[in-house]
Design an enzyme around this catalytic site. Structure first.
Site, PDB file in Angstrom:
ATOM      1  CE  LYS A   1      50.082  39.212  58.387  1.00 40.56           C
ATOM      2  NZ  LYS A   1      48.924  39.882  59.014  1.00 40.56           N
TER       3      LYS A   1
ATOM      4  NE  ARG B   1      51.266  39.684  62.581  1.00 44.43           N
ATOM      5  CZ  ARG B   1      52.462  39.636  62.019  1.00 44.43           C
ATOM      6  NH1 ARG B   1      53.347  38.705  62.368  1.00 44.43           N
ATOM      7  NH2 ARG B   1      52.773  40.490  61.064  1.00 44.43           N
TER       8      ARG B   1
ATOM      9  N   GLY C   1      45.770  45.858  54.863  1.00 44.62           N
ATOM     10  CA  GLY C   1      44.851  46.670  55.638  1.00 44.62           C
ATOM     11  C   GLY C   1      43.439  46.126  55.748  1.00 44.62           C
TER      12      GLY C   1
ATOM     13  CG  MET D   1      41.950  40.221  57.016  1.00 40.51           C
ATOM     14  SD  MET D   1      40.247  39.798  57.304  1.00 40.51           S
ATOM     15  CE  MET D   1      39.933  39.032  55.750  1.00 40.51           C
TER      16      MET D   1
ATOM     17  NE  ARG E   1      53.085  42.296  52.445  1.00 39.46           N
ATOM     18  CZ  ARG E   1      52.126  42.945  53.073  1.00 39.46           C
ATOM     19  NH1 ARG E   1      51.094  42.296  53.549  1.00 39.46           N
ATOM     20  NH2 ARG E   1      52.184  44.236  53.248  1.00 39.46           N
TER      21      ARG E   1
ATOM     22  CG  HIS F   1      45.409  52.182  52.705  1.00 37.45           C
ATOM     23  ND1 HIS F   1      44.533  52.809  51.845  1.00 37.45           N
ATOM     24  CD2 HIS F   1      44.966  50.917  52.855  1.00 37.45           C
ATOM     25  CE1 HIS F   1      43.583  51.957  51.517  1.00 37.45           C
ATOM     26  NE2 HIS F   1      43.819  50.796  52.115  1.00 37.45           N
TER      27      HIS F   1
ATOM     28  NE  ARG G   1      32.672  41.709  12.755  1.00 39.66           N
ATOM     29  CZ  ARG G   1      32.416  42.093  14.005  1.00 39.66           C
ATOM     30  NH1 ARG G   1      32.262  41.189  14.943  1.00 39.66           N
ATOM     31  NH2 ARG G   1      32.348  43.356  14.305  1.00 39.66           N
TER      32      ARG G   1
ATOM     33  CD  GLU H   1      29.659  36.343  16.181  1.00 34.77           C
ATOM     34  OE1 GLU H   1      29.966  37.190  17.033  1.00 34.77           O
ATOM     35  OE2 GLU H   1      29.611  36.590  14.961  1.00 34.77           O
TER      36      GLU H   1
ATOM     37  CB  SER I   1      37.799  33.962  14.697  1.00 35.70           C
ATOM     38  OG  SER I   1      38.140  34.937  15.660  1.00 35.70           O
TER      39      SER I   1
ATOM     40  N   GLY J   1      34.188  34.324  18.752  1.00 38.01           N
ATOM     41  CA  GLY J   1      33.738  35.665  19.103  1.00 38.01           C
ATOM     42  C   GLY J   1      33.123  35.575  20.483  1.00 38.01           C
ATOM     43  CB  THR J   2      34.668  34.938  23.776  1.00 33.18           C
ATOM     44  OG1 THR J   2      35.683  35.932  23.610  1.00 33.18           O
ATOM     45  CG2 THR J   2      35.227  33.579  23.442  1.00 33.18           C
ATOM     46  CG  ASN J   3      33.241  40.514  23.044  1.00 30.12           C
ATOM     47  OD1 ASN J   3      33.927  40.054  23.948  1.00 30.12           O
ATOM     48  ND2 ASN J   3      33.638  41.508  22.267  1.00 30.12           N
ATOM     49  CG  ASP J   4      27.662  38.684  19.578  1.00 32.72           C
ATOM     50  OD1 ASP J   4      26.660  39.046  20.221  1.00 32.72           O
ATOM     51  OD2 ASP J   4      28.125  39.314  18.600  1.00 32.72           O
TER      52      ASP J   4
ATOM     53  CB  CYS K   1      38.522  37.917  17.535  1.00 36.23           C
ATOM     54  SG  CYS K   1      36.811  37.499  17.105  1.00 36.23           S
TER      55      CYS K   1
ATOM     56  CE1 TYR L   1      43.291  34.782  15.994  1.00 37.21           C
ATOM     57  CE2 TYR L   1      43.815  32.838  14.696  1.00 37.21           C
ATOM     58  CZ  TYR L   1      42.985  33.912  14.964  1.00 37.21           C
ATOM     59  OH  TYR L   1      41.866  34.126  14.222  1.00 37.21           O
TER      60      TYR L   1
HETATM   61  P1  ADP Z   1      48.840  43.524  58.379  1.00 35.52           P
HETATM   62  O1  ADP Z   1      48.512  42.236  57.722  1.00 35.52           O
HETATM   63  O2  ADP Z   1      47.766  44.540  58.277  1.00 35.52           O
HETATM   64  O3  ADP Z   1      50.196  44.000  57.993  1.00 35.52           O
HETATM   65  P2  ADP Z   1      49.999  42.470  60.754  1.00 35.52           P
HETATM   66  O4  ADP Z   1      49.413  41.267  61.387  1.00 35.52           O
HETATM   67  O5  ADP Z   1      51.201  42.237  59.939  1.00 35.52           O
HETATM   68  O6  ADP Z   1      48.875  43.222  59.931  1.00 35.52           O
HETATM   69  O7  ADP Z   1      50.300  43.416  61.970  1.00 35.52           O
HETATM   70  C1  ADP Z   1      50.094  44.776  62.079  1.00 35.52           C
HETATM   71  C2  ADP Z   1      51.309  45.386  62.734  1.00 35.52           C
HETATM   72  O8  ADP Z   1      51.569  44.823  64.026  1.00 35.52           O
HETATM   73  C3  ADP Z   1      52.562  45.180  61.933  1.00 35.52           C
HETATM   74  O9  ADP Z   1      53.330  46.351  61.968  1.00 35.52           O
HETATM   75  C4  ADP Z   1      53.272  44.075  62.656  1.00 35.52           C
HETATM   76  O10 ADP Z   1      54.648  44.110  62.472  1.00 35.52           O
HETATM   77  C5  ADP Z   1      52.889  44.338  64.103  1.00 35.52           C
HETATM   78  N1  ADP Z   1      52.918  43.112  64.881  1.00 35.52           N
HETATM   79  C6  ADP Z   1      52.163  42.013  64.671  1.00 35.52           C
HETATM   80  N2  ADP Z   1      52.467  41.041  65.556  1.00 35.52           N
HETATM   81  C7  ADP Z   1      53.427  41.518  66.332  1.00 35.52           C
HETATM   82  C8  ADP Z   1      54.183  40.971  67.423  1.00 35.52           C
HETATM   83  N3  ADP Z   1      53.985  39.730  67.841  1.00 35.52           N
HETATM   84  N4  ADP Z   1      55.115  41.750  67.984  1.00 35.52           N
HETATM   85  C9  ADP Z   1      55.306  43.021  67.551  1.00 35.52           C
HETATM   86  N5  ADP Z   1      54.652  43.591  66.536  1.00 35.52           N
HETATM   87  C10 ADP Z   1      53.720  42.851  65.926  1.00 35.52           C
HETATM   88 MG    MG Z   2      51.772  43.070  58.113  1.00 38.26          MG
HETATM   89 MG    MG Z   3      29.746  39.216  17.291  1.00 38.51          MG
END
Ligand code: ADP
Ligand code: MG
Ligand code: MG
Length: 894
Positions: free
Chosen positions: A27, A96, A105, A107, A357, A473, A636, A763, A782, A784-787, A849, A869
C-alpha cells in the site's frame, strides 16, 4: 539501526516508490508511486516494516521514530495548509496497515484520527456541516474502540442498531447530528467500561495508539491464519501508512468506492466498480447498503432483479469525477501494465485515489487479461505470462455443471468466483470445518463473510452469501482461494437462528444439498452432475504456447491407466514419469491371483499364480504405451508391502480360503506372518524383487512383451523400467541385472528390437548420498520426493496430520513438506544427488515424480537444480508447464 523509518509522500513527490514494497508494504509503496505519477493522492507518510520487526521484538516504538514522524507530519501540514490537533481547523489522519502482499480485511484501519470533543467543533464550523463532523467523530470512536482498545465491534454495532430502532430509521445516514453525539457518548461509556480506560482525547496519543495497534494486528489469529493459508512469512511484518483524510461522507456531492480497471470475473476490458454516495471507508464492502455501479455497462450487466440495476451510476450523478477516474484508470494500467484494484473517494466533487494494487482475478479473467494486454501492446509475451498465476489455471481446471443436466435454478446472485460446487449446507465456518474434516463436501452459506470465516471458507467447496457485492469479503477471498462463490444473492434468506436457507419459496436445512455455479451466479437445488473442465479456450491455448516456448523443464504425468495417459497427453504431458503397477493388481480376478501368489509356499506355485497376472498386466502396458506413442513411459516395478493385497475382514478371509482350497487359519497365519511393525520401512520396493525375483521378472516380461506388440502395430515405444526404494548400488546392480536378462530373453525370443532404459527412484536418503555409485547402474534417476521427504524428516506420511497443524501454528515448519518441497533439507539431497549422478554418468536423465512435481515453488526448484523433467497428476500438467515457463522467464530477466 539508524536507517530511515519514515517515508513521506505528497504534493507530487515521494521518498519511496513502487519498488520498495518490502520496506513500505504494498500500500505504502504504491501510494508513493501514484503520487510520483501525478495521480491525486492525499499526502501522508509510511512507517517501515523494519520498524514493525523491531516492534515485534522489543514491544516498543523506536527512539528515532518520534522525531521522524514529527518531521513528516510538518510536511503534510504544509501541503494541506492545516495543522494536526488544531481545534479551529483540525487536520485528520487515517492509520492504515499494509504488508508486502495484500491481506484483504486482515489488518484494521482507523479513520478520522485527531478528533475529540474540541476539534470536532472546529471541523463542524469549518465544513459548515455539523452532521458530517459528528459522523466522522462517531466513526473514529467506534473504530478506535474496536481496533485499538479491543472493545467488541458487535457491542458498538448493537448500540447503533438500538438507536436506529429508537429513532425508527433504517440507515446510518438517517441519524441526525444530535443522534450521533448521543452515540459518541454511548460509545465512550462502553469503551471505559470494557477497556478499563477512556478513549484518548489527545490526538498524538490517538496516533501512537493507532500505529501500535497496526503493528499488533500482525499477530491476531485471523492474520496468522491468512498467512498460513497463503504461505506468507510471519517475518515480513506490516508497514503503517498515516495519511491525511479526505471525506466521502460530506454530503451528496461526496462518495467513496472501489474499482477494477478490468472486469475481475471475466477479464473483459471494461472499467468495473462500485460506490456509495455520502459514505466513508469500508461502507462499500461492508454490505450494509447496496453499492451502485460506477457506469452504465456495469449496471446493465447486473443480473435481472438486482437492486443495483435501479440505482443511478457515478457516470450519471458525477460525470466530471467519473471522467477523471477513467483517466486515472488509463494512467495506472499503462504504468503498472497490469489490472489494478483501486480505492477512491470523492470529496465535494474532487477525486482522490487512496490505493492501487494489482487486482485479484479469476482464472478465466487472468488468461484473458494477459492475452489482451499483449495484443494491446501493453506487455510482451514473457511479461504477459507472468500475469497468470499457476493457481489461476487450477481454477480453469475446475468442474462445471453438466450442460446437458436438467437443473432447478432457485435464484441468482453475483457470479463472484467461477466453477461449480456442491455439498451440504453449513451456516457457520466452524461447522463447515468440522464437516469437511469428516470428508464431507460443504457449501458455506452466510449472509456475508468476515475474516473470522477464513478457515471455514478454505475448507468449503464453495461459498454462497445473501449480501454484498463483487468486492465483498466473500467474493474477494473466494477468488483468491480459487473457490466457486455466488455472492449477494438477495433472494436467499439466511436465518442463523433456525439454521435455514429460504429461497424461491423453499426452505433448506443444515445438511441439505445445494449446488452453486460461481460462473453464472446460479443457486441450484440438489446435486446435478458436474463435468470436468474443457481446455479449448483460445486464450488458454495462447498462454500455453507461450509457456512451452519459454520453459526448459519437460513436464510428464503420473498415470496408471490408458485413460489417464490420454487425458494427460491432451493437457500437454510429454510422457509418463510414474506409472504405478500396484493398481494393476486390483480388480476381481487379478487380486485373487495376486493373493494366491502371496500365499503360495514356494517359487513354483508363485510363478504359476503370476502366469495368470502377466497377460493382464501386459494388456495394461499395451494401452498405456500406445497412448504415449513417441513419448517416454516410466514404469515402476511393484512397490507396496504385500500385506496391502491381503483381505482384512473375516468374511473375506473365509471366502478366499474356499476359493484357494486352503483353510482360513492358514490364511490368518500367513497374514500374521506378513504383519510388520513399520510397513513403510519394511518388506517393500526392491526388497520384494530381492526376495521374490519372479515378481519383477514377470513384470518386466509384461512390459517388454507389450512394447514389442505395440511397436509391431507401428507405434513408437519408449519404456523405462524403474526400480523403487533403492538404497545401495549393489541392490540396484542385482535388480538391473535381473531386468536386463529378462528383457533380453523376451526380445530374443520374439526376434524383435526394442529400446528400453533401466533406472531407479531416489527416495531413500542413502541412495541420494551415494548417487555417484548408484548412477553407474542407472540410465535415469527419478526423485521420489514423497518417500524422500518421509525418510529425511522421519515424518510418517500417513500420520503427519496428527502433529502437522501444531508445527504450522507454532511456525516450526513454514508449510507442509509433503506439498511444498523442503528445499533446504530434502532439496539439498536432490541437488547433491543430481550433481553426483551426472558427474558419474553424463547420460543420466533426471526427473521428479513425487507430489511436488505439480507444486509451482517446487517446480522452480527442480528447474534451478537442473532436472530434465517434473511429473505430476494429469490435471496439474498445464500448471506445471506454466510454472516451468515462469521460472525460466524470471531467471532470464534476472
Ligand atoms: P484495507 O487494507 O482493509 O483495504 P485501507 O487502509 O485501504 O484498508 O482502508 C480502509 C478504508 O478506508 C478504505 O476504503 C480506504 O479507502 C479508506 N481510507 C483509508 N485512508 C483514508 C483517507 N486518508 N481518507 C479517506 N479514506 C481513507
Ligand atoms: Mg484498502
Ligand atoms: Mg516411494
Amino acid at each position: 539501526m539508524s536507517d530511515k523509518r519514515v517515508y513521506f509522500f505528497g504534493d507530487g513527490g515521494a521518498d519511496g516508490d513502487a519498488t520498495m514494497r518490502n520496506l513500505l508494504g504494498g500500500k505504502g509503496a504504491n501510494l508513493a508511486e501514484m503520487t510520483r505519477l501525478g495521480v491525486p493522492v492525499p499526502p501522508g507518510f509510511t512507517i517501515t516494516t523494519a520498524e514493525c520487526a523491531d516492534y515485534q521484538r522489543t514491544g516498543k516504538l523506536s527512539a528515532e521514530l518520534q522525531a521522524e514522524v514529527k518531521a513528516a507530519m510538518a510536511q503534510v501540514e504544509k501541503v494541506m495548509g492545516k495543522r494536526f490537533a488544531d481545534p479551529a481547523d483540525p487536520l485528520l489522519f487515517s492509520v492504515r496497515s499494509g504488508a508486502r502482499v495484500s491481506m484483504p480485511g486482515m489488518m484494521d484501519t482507523v479513520l478520522n484520527l485527531g478528533l475529540n470533543d474540541d476539534t470536532v467543533q472546529g471541523l463542524a464550523a469549518r465544513s459548515g456541516n455539523e452532521r458530517f463532523a459528528y459522523d466522522s467523530y462517531r466513526r473514529l470512536v467506534q473504530m478506535y474502540g474496536d481496533v485499538v482498545m479491543g472493545v467488541s465491534s458487535e457491542l458498538l454495532e448493537d448500540a447503533i442498531d438500538h438507536l436506529k430502532e429508537k429513532r425508527g430509521v433504517k440507515l446510518d445516514t438517517e441519524l441526525s447530528a444530535q443522534d450521533l453525539r448521543d452515540l459518541i457518548a454511548t460509545f465512550k461509556g462502553l469503551i471505559e467500561k470494557h477497556a478499563g480506560r477512556a478513549f484518548p482525547y489527545d490526538p498524538w496519543e490517538q496516533l501512537w495508539g493507532g500505529v501500535r495497534a497496526v503493528f499488533e494486528s500482525w499477530q491476531v489469529p485471523r492474520a496468522k491464519e491468512y498467512r498460513r493459508i497463503h504461505r506468507i512469512s510471519d517475518e515480513w511484518g506490516t508497514a503503517v501508512n498515516v495519511q491525511a483524510m479526505v471525506f466521502g461522507n460530506m454530503g451528496d456531492s461526496s462518495a467513496t468506492g472501489v474499482a477494477f480497471t478490468r472486469d475481475p470475473s471475466t477479464g473483459e476490458n471494461r472499467f468495473y466498480g462500485e460506490f456509495l454516495i455520502n459514505a466513508q471507508g469500508e461502507d462499500v464492502v461492508a454490505g450494509t447498503r447496496t453499492p451502485q455501479q460506477i457506469n452504465h455497462a456495469g449496471r446493465d450487466a447486473m443480473p435481472a432483479g438486482h437492486e443495483a440495476r435501479t440505482l443511478p451510476t457515478l457516470e450519471d450523478v458525477m460525470p466530471g469525477s467519473y471522467a477523471e477516474l477513467v483517466a486515472v484508470r488509463e494512467r495506472l494500467e499503462k504504468h503498472y501494465r497490469n489490472m489494478q484494484d483501486v480505492e477512491f473517494t470523492i470529496q465535494e466533487g474532487r477525486l482522490w485515489m487512496l490505493q492501487t494494487r494489482s487486482g485479484k482475478r479469476t482464472g478465466v479473467a487472468a488468461i484473458r487479461i494477459a492475452v489482451e494486454m499483449e495484443r494491446e501492446g501493453l506487455v510482451k509475451a514473457d511479461d504477459a505470462l507472468l500475469l497468470v498465476e499457476p493457481d489461476h489455471l487450477d481454477q480453469l481446471l475446475h468442474d462445471q455443471i453438466d450442460p446437458e443436466a436438467e437443473i432447478e435454478v432457485l435464484a441468482s446472485g453475483l457470479p463472484a468466483s467461477p466453477g461449480a460446487a456442491q455439498g451440504i449446507i453449513k451456516f457457520s465456518a466452524e461447522s463447515a470445518v468440522e464437516a469437511a474434516d469428516k470428508g464431507q463436501a460443504v457449501v458455506l452459506v452466510r449472509r456475508e463473510t468476515s475474516p473470522e470465516d477464513i478457515a471455514g471458507m478454505n475448507k468449503a467447496r464453495g461459498i454462497l452469501t445473501s449480501r454484498g457485492g463483487m468486492t465483498s469479503h466473500a467474493a474477494v477471498v473466494a477468488r483468491g482461494m480459487g473457490k466457486p462463490c455466488v455472492a449477494g444473492c438477495g433472494e436467499a434468506f439466511v436465518n442463523y437462528e433456525t439454521k435455514t436457507l429460504t429461497v424461491a419459496g423453499r426452505t433448506f436445512k443444515e445438511g441439505d444439498v445445494i449446488t452453486i455455479n460461481g460462473t453464472t451466479g446460479a443457486v441450484i437445488a440438489g446435486a446435478p452432475p458436474l463435468v470436468p473442465p474443457r481446455l479449448d479456450d483460445p486464450n488458454l491455448s495462447r498462454i500455453m504456447a507461450w509457456a512451452d516456448a519459454a520453459r526448459r523443464l519437460k513436464v510428464r504425468t503420473n498415470a496408471d491407466t490408458p485413460h489417464d495417459a490420454r487425458q494427460a497427453r491432451e493437457f500437454g504431458a510429454q510422457g509418463i514419469g510414474l506409472c504405478r503397477t500396484e493398481h494393476m493388481f486390483f480388480g476381481e480376478d487379478r487380486i485373487r491371483r495376486m493373493r494366491q501368489m502371496i500365499l503360495a509356499g514356494d517359487e513354483a506355485s508363485r510363478r504359476e499364480a503370476l502366469e495368470h497376472v502377466r497377460p493382464l498386466q501386459q494388456a495394461d502396458f499395451d494401452g498405456i504405451l500406445e497412448a504415449m506413442s513417441g513419448l517416454p513411459v516410466t514404469i515402476r516395478l511393484l512397490d507396496p508391502p504385500l500385506h496391502e493385497f491381503l483381505p482384512t475382514g473375516d468374511k473375506e478371509i473365509v471366502e478366499l480360503a474356499g476359493d484357494l482350497g486352503v483353510s482360513a487359519d492358514d490364511i490368518r497365519r500367513k497374514i500374521e506372518e506378513l504383519h510388520e511393525s513399520n510397513p513403510m520401512l519394511g518388506h517393500r520396493g526392491c526388497r520384494l524383487g530381492v526376495t521374490y525375483p519372479e515378481i519383477y521378472e514377470v513384470q518386466v516380461e509384461a512390459i517388454i512383451g507389450a512394447a514389442i506388440a505395440v511397436k509391431a502395430r507401428g507405434f513408437d515405444v519408449r519404456p523405462e523400467i524403474m526400480i523403487p526404494l533403492i538404497g545401495t548400488v549393489r541392490e540396484l546392480a542385482e535388480m538391473r541385472q535381473l531386468c536386463i536378462a529378462t528383457a533380453e530373453r523376451v526380445i530374443k525370443a520374439a526376434g524383435a528390437k526394442v529400446e528400453y532404459l533401466v533406472g531407479t527412484m531416489i527416495e531413500v536418503p542413502r541412495a541420494a548420498l551415494t548417487a555417484d555409485e548408484i548412477a553407474t547402474q542407472a540410465d535415469f534417476f527419478s526423485f521420489g520426493t514423497n518417500d524422500l521427504t518421509q525418510m529425511t524428516f522421519g515424518f510418517s506420511r500417513d500420520d503427519i496430520a496428527k502433529f502437522l497443524p501444531s508445527y504450522l501454528a507454532k511456525g516450526l515448519l513454514p508449510t507442509d513438506p509433503f506439498q511444498q518441497l523442503d528445499q533446504t533439507g530434502v532439496g539439498q539431497l536432490v541437488e547433491m544427488a543430481a550433481q553426483k549422478g551426472r558427474r558419474a554418468n553424463p547420460h543420466l536423465h533426471l526427473g521428479i515424480c513425487g507430489e511436488h512435481g505439480g507444486d509451482p515453488s517446487s517446480i522452480a526448484f527442480c528447474h534451478k537444480v537442473g532436472l530434465d523433467y517434473v511429473s505430476c497428476s494429469p490435471f496439474r500438467v498445464p500448471i506445471a508447464r506454466l510454472a516451468a515457463a515462469q521460472v525460466a522467464i524470471r531467471e532470464k530477466q534476472g
